[in-house]
Motif scaffolding. Structure first.
Motif, PDB file in Angstrom:
ATOM      1  N   PRO A 217       0.822  -1.222   0.000  1.00 43.66           N
ATOM      2  CA  PRO A 217       0.000   0.000   0.000  1.00 43.66           C
ATOM      3  C   PRO A 217       0.851   1.266   0.000  1.00 43.66           C
ATOM      4  N   THR A 285      -0.160  -6.054   3.407  1.00 44.02           N
ATOM      5  CA  THR A 285      -0.869  -5.782   2.149  1.00 44.02           C
ATOM      6  C   THR A 285      -2.238  -6.450   2.146  1.00 44.02           C
ATOM      7  N   THR A 288      -4.715  -4.798   4.546  1.00 48.30           N
ATOM      8  CA  THR A 288      -5.144  -3.481   4.061  1.00 48.30           C
ATOM      9  C   THR A 288      -6.323  -3.598   3.103  1.00 48.30           C
ATOM     10  N   TYR A 289      -6.291  -4.642   2.273  1.00 48.72           N
ATOM     11  CA  TYR A 289      -7.323  -4.790   1.245  1.00 48.72           C
ATOM     12  C   TYR A 289      -8.296  -5.933   1.537  1.00 48.72           C
ATOM     13  N   LYS A 292     -12.060  -6.087   0.489  1.00 47.87           N
ATOM     14  CA  LYS A 292     -12.460  -6.378  -0.884  1.00 47.87           C
ATOM     15  C   LYS A 292     -12.713  -7.870  -1.127  1.00 47.87           C
ATOM     16  N   GLU A 495      -4.033   3.063 -11.015  1.00 48.18           N
ATOM     17  CA  GLU A 495      -4.734   2.634  -9.810  1.00 48.18           C
ATOM     18  C   GLU A 495      -4.712   3.723  -8.745  1.00 48.18           C
ATOM     19  N   ASP A 497      -5.203   4.498  -4.361  1.00 42.85           N
ATOM     20  CA  ASP A 497      -4.442   4.053  -3.191  1.00 42.85           C
ATOM     21  C   ASP A 497      -4.558   2.552  -2.996  1.00 42.85           C
ATOM     22  N   GLU A 498      -5.687   1.975  -3.392  1.00 44.89           N
ATOM     23  CA  GLU A 498      -5.900   0.540  -3.254  1.00 44.89           C
ATOM     24  C   GLU A 498      -5.809  -0.111  -4.634  1.00 44.89           C
ATOM     25  N   THR A 501      -8.151  -5.843  -7.123  1.00 43.49           N
ATOM     26  CA  THR A 501      -8.085  -7.226  -6.670  1.00 43.49           C
ATOM     27  C   THR A 501      -7.840  -8.135  -7.872  1.00 43.49           C
TER      28      THR A 501
END
Length: 532
Positions: A217, A285, A288-289, A292, A495, A497-498, A501
């Motif tokens: 991130p 990482t 953080t996501y 999703k 892209e 900040d995120e 997927t």
């Protein structure tokens, strides 16, 4: 100055800065190495014992028990001290004379009579730990060669989609060399030991830097600085260990005058290693996501993370399976490398991945069967195949394309008969359904137009990385082809900040294939109008 020229200047400045940093590290390494080696040259009166145990990572300490008996003097010399280091042991403050060196490991014992006449001596003990017949040795080497062959097979089937300038190409060479050192060859050759040590550390550093640059991130800038500080500390102690491999006099130098530093180094090696840093980079990482992740995939991700945790902490969880530690390290690096390749360039293939999983599990099963000497237990093989299929289903589920409104967008695109309107509408729709900062669509009327946007011909690469793009503002671009014409349009992606997927990226890839016929139709109509 145009935007493209500014981006080119920034890109070349970044490359120049990286080269300067690498040059500084190399020069600093040479200076420190020469300085420490010179300081330690005067060290003497020690015996370095090395067991010939195959397939052990060079930094595995406390392997075996060793004793040194003075045959000239019945009374034990209290000044003689001992410390286990690397995969052996050192006795220091040892005067010249007649000695008996004894060692034991997992039931194996060996002893050597030694007349110490030099400043220091190196003694090899034949301690195998787990013994294999000549046929079993050959079979284990054949399995390792099969893994090397399969690694090359995967690369040959994916190299067309890897940009030539990408570091993953060089990392493949290092991964192959790392597997090669899994062969059961001479474990006492200092040159081979140092090469294995150097390749492993270089490969892990490269994997970590690649992850920090491409998937970590971006908003965690302070945390990234902390990671760089930890990597600097790891680099320092790995440099010292590398020097110890080259010359055990370095170790005795630190033992005699800097024992606290040596204890700190040993502690850091045990708890702050490169593989642990890589594990936590992936973990941060992922966490953080994690929002999703679809609910139905939570269990699948949990299984993969548990597996990765077991691989990384296997030495602590299963200390009795120490002989498998080296092979587990190889498999961990092998899997991490190919995960990065599949994730970065979206070249995931269910058949290829399933074949890879079968090959890995079959290899591990045979290694385990020979290790535990229970080859007659055919039920284990059957269980391994069932476990393998379970993992294949899990990964297929995770990598599946998410259900996005492809048909809805496609039908509306079919109604547009103007290239400019098509490009604007497509950009708008992609930003609507995906968390992207910017999207730029360019339909290529003439084949040579692609060189206005890329540095060189991307050949069969579906995903063009930022290294090859002239406009460095974008993270990558999807290249769209139709039939034999492989370059009819480009979709540039920036892209937020995120990052996207896996499902979102696969959606983009499938969507690119879906709309290729519409784009080709628009191109032909435009060319036809120009001919009129």
């Amino acid at each position: 100055m145009t935007k493209k020229e500014r981006n080119d200047i920034l890109y070349y400045k970044d490359i120049t800065a990286q080269k300067k940093k690498i040059s500084f590290i190399v020069i600093l390494t040479i200076i420190i190495s020469i300085f420490v080696l010179q300081l330690s040259k005067s060290q003497k009166d020690f015996i370095y014992i090395v067991p010939k145990i195959k397939n052990f990572e060079i930094l595995s300490s406390n392997i075996g028990k060793y004793t040194l008996k003075n045959l000239d003097d019945i009374v034990e010399n209290p000044t003689v001290k001992q410390i286990n280091i690397l995969n052996g042991s050192i006795f220091y403050n040892v005067p010249n004379g007649e000695y008996l060196v004894e060692g034991s490991y997992l039931g194996d014992t060996d002893e050597v009579h030694l007349t110490k006449e030099k400043d220091w001596e190196k003694v090899y003990l034949n301690l195998e730990g787990v013994s294999f017949s000549q046929m079993e040795e050959r079979f284990l080497n054949i399995l390792t060669l099969c893994l090397i062959g399969f690694n090359i097979y995967l690369y040959m089937n994916t190299k067309q989609k890897l940009p030539k300038k990408n570091t993953l190409n060089f990392m493949f060479f290092l991964v192959t060399l790392k597997i090669f050192f899994g062969l059961r060859i001479d474990p006492s050759n200092n040159i081979l030991i140092f090469i294995d040590f150097f390749i492993t550390r270089l490969l892990l550093f490269m994997l970590i830097f690649y992850c920090l640059k491409n998937i970590f991130p971006k908003r965690f800038k302070k945390l990234k600085r902390v990671i760089f500080f930890i990597l600097g500390f790891i680099y320092l102690y790995n440099l010292i260990i590398g020097l110890i491999i080259c010359s055990p006099q370095v170790l005795v130098y630190f033992l005699n005058g800097h024992i606290t530093f040596l204890k700190m180094l040993s502690f850091a090696r045990k708890y702050i290693d490169l593989t642990r840093v890589l594990f936590f980079v992936f973990l941060i990482t992922f966490m953080t996501y994690k929002n999703k992740i679809k609910k139905e995939n939570i269990l699948s991700w949990a299984v993969l993370w548990i597996t990765y945790f077991i691989l990384e902490f296997s030495k602590e969880l299963f200390p009795k399976f120490e002989n498998l530690g080296y092979f587990i390290d190889i498999m961990e690096i092998f899997c991490v490398y190919w995960v990065l390749v599949f994730y970065t360039f979206k070249i995931y293939s269910r058949n290829v991945l399933r074949t890879m999983l079968y090959s890995i599990v079959i290899t591990l099963s045979y290694i385990s069967l020979f290790y535990f000497k229970s080859i007659s237990q055919s039920a284990i093989i059957l269980g391994v195949f069932l476990l393998l299929d379970f993992y294949a289903v899990i990964i297929n589920k995770i990598m599946a394309v998410e259900n996005k409104p492809i048909e809805e967008i496609y039908n509306r695109l079919c109604l547009i008969d103007n290239i400019k309107d098509f490009e604007k509408f497509l950009s708008k729709e992609l930003k609507k359904y995906l968390p992207l900062e910017d999207v730029f669509v360019k339909i290529l009327i003439n084949k040579k137009e692609i060189y206005d946007y890329v540095e060189e011909n991307p050949q069969d690469t579906n995903i063009i990385s930022s290294d090859m793009l002239k406009d460095k503002n974008y993270n990558y671009a999807y290249k769209i082809g139709f039939n034999k014409n492989k370059e009819i349009a480009l979709i540039f992606i920036k892209e937020g900040d995120e990052p996207l997927t896996i499902g979102e990226r696969n959606f983009l890839l499938d969507f690119s294939y879906k709309i290729s016929n519409i784009i080709n139709k628009l191109r032909l109509e435009t060319l036809y109008k120009e001919l009129k």
